[in-house]
Scaffold this active site. Sequence first.
Site: not given
Length: 506
Positions: A268, A270, A291, A385
């Site tokens: 993502g 952020v 990941e 995850g």
Amino acid sequence: MDPRVEKRLGLKQLADKIMSAEEAAALIQDGTVVGMSGFTRAGDAKVVPMALVERAKNEKFQIDVYTGASLGPEVDKHLAEAGVIRKRGPFQGDATIRGLINKGEVSYVDAHLSHNAELVRQGIIGPIKHLIVEAVAITEEGLIIPTNSVGNSPVFAEYAENIIVELNISHPESLIGIHDIYVPGEQGKREPLPITNAEQRIGEIGIRVPAEKIQAIVISEEPDAPSLIVPPDEETQTMANILLDFFRDEIKAGRLTNELMPLQSGVGSVANAVLDGFADSEFENLVVSSEVLQDAVFNLIDAGKVRFAAATSITLTEELQKKVYGNLEAYADKICLRPQEISNHPELIRRLGLISINTALELDIYGNVNSTHVSGTKMMNGIGGSGDFARNARLGIFVTKSYAKGGAISSIVPMVSHVDHTEHDVDVIVTEQGIADLRGLAPKERVPLIIENCAHPDFKEQLWDYYNRAVEKHGSVQTPHLLEEALSWHVSLAENKTMKKETTKA
């Protein structure tokens, strides 16, 4: 045979398995479970799913689709729109399928990403009729070389009845050698993971399968859908600076060194922006054990800050795709892709002492985190995850902006509307307002840090009012709450489009 295909097809006896995407799609039967390669818009099957979309225009059928994580539009958007997906797991990130999930038209099994391989081994997921896997090559030894993600493909390949390989010749051959495919044995019989640092390689460069399992080979030149992350803004840069100062304090306290510990950053904008903040810092010789390797990781490699990065997927924006895949040889000795049950394995996370940085949708005054459900009912993407890492990390850090929807929503609420990460797994919270280090604190000790340091100023008074009245009513209980009001902020949002008290109906 196209010379490019001939070069990538080491097992020449498989040449007679080459067929069109339409022919391969016709092999997939209604009502079956299909595994697909791919992890966060990388290394996913593309041409066969689109052939399934075309088939669905003339034939009604549905399948259950399990993957590593979210996929590109060929599956999560177009297959879902065509009504082909009955059940989906364990993660998705597309607005179209998300809408169908929240309408109840697609069943969704949201799960910790490290757990899926075990569900396959136990037969909870399955029987898997087909695996559709994207590969850059099939070697003479019978190894399927994945492209830029591994995900659940190794365990799917082991348990699938048939394998359809999308041989994607648009991916660079320099991907060969960056994978480390290690598949644990059955529970109760397996050995400890023989990894004591993130740079070790313990497996093979590809997925070993019996040649007779390969039912079809489809040639592809379709590129990955680019990552949807957006560049850092002023507030995410502020969050990065706050976190860097926290690490400096940890060094002063003797808990970390200038090399920190291996870093994990969630998917993502952020989390990527926060990781990007290391570029201009004094930290160096860093290791990433995550990941997904996003743009920030390669920027840090280029800046000489990261010496090695291991994950299960590479997910890049269009600009970085051109830069990285156009010169992958420069990065090949600094990166490694593993199965997600290894990259996200609790044993490995705990042993290596990871610093885990993930994103929250909302959190409450005691540190519980909701990362999946908007207002407790509508699925966003999934837990992914984040739970694998947060619960087992040396430091479980969650980042979020303190507000949403232009200030109508507070990301910090009296009680989260859905719990993905309990207060026991949340060590540090960072917003653009500040930081709350929750380690070693009782619930009531956490409250002032979260409200004063992390909440948006527009909501601090409301939060204190709620908490003080809860204490007044219940006295010295461990975790004061007004149960009749705990979710009133979400009710106000539904009725009035804002959580701000002054517009709440009487």
